[in-house]
Scaffold this motif. Structure first.
Motif, mmCIF file in Angstrom:
data_model
loop_
_atom_site.group_PDB
_atom_site.id
_atom_site.type_symbol
_atom_site.label_atom_id
_atom_site.label_comp_id
_atom_site.label_asym_id
_atom_site.label_seq_id
_atom_site.Cartn_x
_atom_site.Cartn_y
_atom_site.Cartn_z
ATOM 1 N N GLU A 93 82.599 63.488 28.494
ATOM 2 C CA GLU A 93 82.351 62.121 28.025
ATOM 3 C C GLU A 93 83.226 61.809 26.820
ATOM 4 O O GLU A 93 83.790 60.714 26.723
ATOM 5 C CB GLU A 93 80.875 61.945 27.678
ATOM 6 C CG GLU A 93 79.975 61.877 28.905
ATOM 7 C CD GLU A 93 78.519 61.690 28.555
ATOM 8 O OE1 GLU A 93 77.888 60.780 29.121
ATOM 9 O OE2 GLU A 93 77.991 62.462 27.720
ATOM 10 N N LYS A 98 83.270 58.478 32.447
ATOM 11 C CA LYS A 98 81.967 57.823 32.511
ATOM 12 C C LYS A 98 81.044 58.729 33.315
ATOM 13 O O LYS A 98 81.399 59.153 34.424
ATOM 14 C CB LYS A 98 82.098 56.455 33.188
ATOM 15 C CG LYS A 98 80.801 55.688 33.312
ATOM 16 C CD LYS A 98 81.045 54.345 34.000
ATOM 17 C CE LYS A 98 79.746 53.633 34.291
ATOM 18 N NZ LYS A 98 79.969 52.371 35.043
ATOM 19 N N GLU A 100 77.083 59.324 34.782
ATOM 20 C CA GLU A 100 75.725 58.851 35.052
ATOM 21 C C GLU A 100 74.844 60.075 35.321
ATOM 22 O O GLU A 100 75.188 60.922 36.153
ATOM 23 C CB GLU A 100 75.705 57.928 36.279
ATOM 24 C CG GLU A 100 76.498 56.644 36.107
ATOM 25 C CD GLU A 100 75.871 55.675 35.134
ATOM 26 O OE1 GLU A 100 74.634 55.723 34.957
ATOM 27 O OE2 GLU A 100 76.607 54.877 34.524
ATOM 28 N N ASN A 101 73.731 60.163 34.611
ATOM 29 C CA ASN A 101 72.814 61.295 34.747
ATOM 30 C C ASN A 101 71.506 60.813 35.377
ATOM 31 O O ASN A 101 70.754 60.062 34.736
ATOM 32 C CB ASN A 101 72.546 61.918 33.369
ATOM 33 C CG ASN A 101 71.583 63.093 33.430
ATOM 34 O OD1 ASN A 101 71.090 63.455 34.483
ATOM 35 N ND2 ASN A 101 71.300 63.681 32.280
ATOM 36 N N TYR A 109 75.076 64.735 38.605
ATOM 37 C CA TYR A 109 75.825 63.802 37.767
ATOM 38 C C TYR A 109 76.875 63.069 38.601
ATOM 39 O O TYR A 109 77.509 63.655 39.477
ATOM 40 C CB TYR A 109 76.546 64.548 36.650
ATOM 41 C CG TYR A 109 75.649 65.170 35.612
ATOM 42 C CD1 TYR A 109 75.241 64.449 34.493
ATOM 43 C CD2 TYR A 109 75.231 66.491 35.725
ATOM 44 C CE1 TYR A 109 74.435 65.021 33.517
ATOM 45 C CE2 TYR A 109 74.422 67.078 34.763
ATOM 46 C CZ TYR A 109 74.030 66.339 33.667
ATOM 47 O OH TYR A 109 73.234 66.912 32.702
ATOM 48 N N GLU A 110 77.071 61.782 38.288
ATOM 49 C CA GLU A 110 78.164 61.011 38.864
ATOM 50 C C GLU A 110 79.223 60.856 37.785
ATOM 51 O O GLU A 110 78.966 60.251 36.738
ATOM 52 C CB GLU A 110 77.675 59.639 39.339
ATOM 53 C CG GLU A 110 76.697 59.724 40.501
ATOM 54 C CD GLU A 110 76.313 58.364 41.038
ATOM 55 O OE1 GLU A 110 76.909 57.342 40.596
ATOM 56 O OE2 GLU A 110 75.425 58.310 41.897
#
Length: 198
Positions: A93, A98, A100-101, A109-110
């Motif tokens: 990060e 970016k 996403e969790n 994760y994405e």
């Protein structure tokens, strides 16, 4: 690429000269493999699939895109599954990705490097998990323990060893953030060099 990530990548060219010649030779052999395959499937493997293998998977995919190297698929796995470590997630990060969790014990994760590409789905799993290729792939060992414990990776047509020092050694110390950022940058610079050679 996101602007922060683009700036990070632009600085990697300055770090290529710091890569030892012996490492460059190993990375060039992986680049040769990538050129010979369509698609080239790269499965990065370490013990817990929690830090180094994920960093390699993410940077290899990102830098393949950056250099316009098509038909590269990146994966990661371990000899056992735990979770993608939150310290390593924080390091990517800070590099500009970016993330996403979705939460959970072993979150999927994405991880995105831009808004146009499909995000990488990163979670801890064994190297032979159903999310990874079963055959016709290169097994790339990113830690000495996995390298020693997996002399044969079933289904792999090639096997390479590029071990990295585990940033875990700094967990809970004042050097933690610095160590993770150093390992992230080292892996990024080596994946940068590797993809530049394809």
């Amino acid at each position: 690429m996101y602007s922060t990530l683009q700036s990070y990548i632009d600085d990697l060219d300055n770090l290529v000269n710091e890569i030892p010649d012996q490492r460059k030779q190993k990375l060039a052999k992986i680049a040769d493999y990538i050129r010979s395959k369509e698609p080239a499937k790269l499965n990065f493997i370490c013990t817990h699939n929690s830090r180094r293998s994920h960093l390699c998977q993410i940077w290899a995919a990102t830098l393949a895109e950056y250099f316009g190297v098509e038909s590269v698929e990146t994966y990661s796995g371990g000899t056992e599954a735990t979770a993608f470590n939150s310290r390593a997630v924080a390091a990517i990060e800070r590099a500009g990705f970016k993330v996403e969790n979705p939460g959970g014990e072993n979150p999927k994760y994405e991880v995105s490097f831009d808004d146009e590409s499909k995000p990488l789905i990163c979670f801890s799993k064994t190297f032979d998990d159903s999310h990874n290729p079963e055959k016709d792939f290169a097994a790339i060992m990113t830690c000495s323990d996995a390298d020693a414990n997996c002399p044969i990776v079933p289904g792999a047509e090639k096997r390479f060893s590029i071990p990295y020092v585990d940033p875990k050694e700094s967990d809970g110390t004042s050097k933690e953030k610095e160590t993770y950022d150093e390992r992230c940058r080292q892996i990024a610079s080596e994946m940068y060099y590797m993809m530049s050679q394809v």
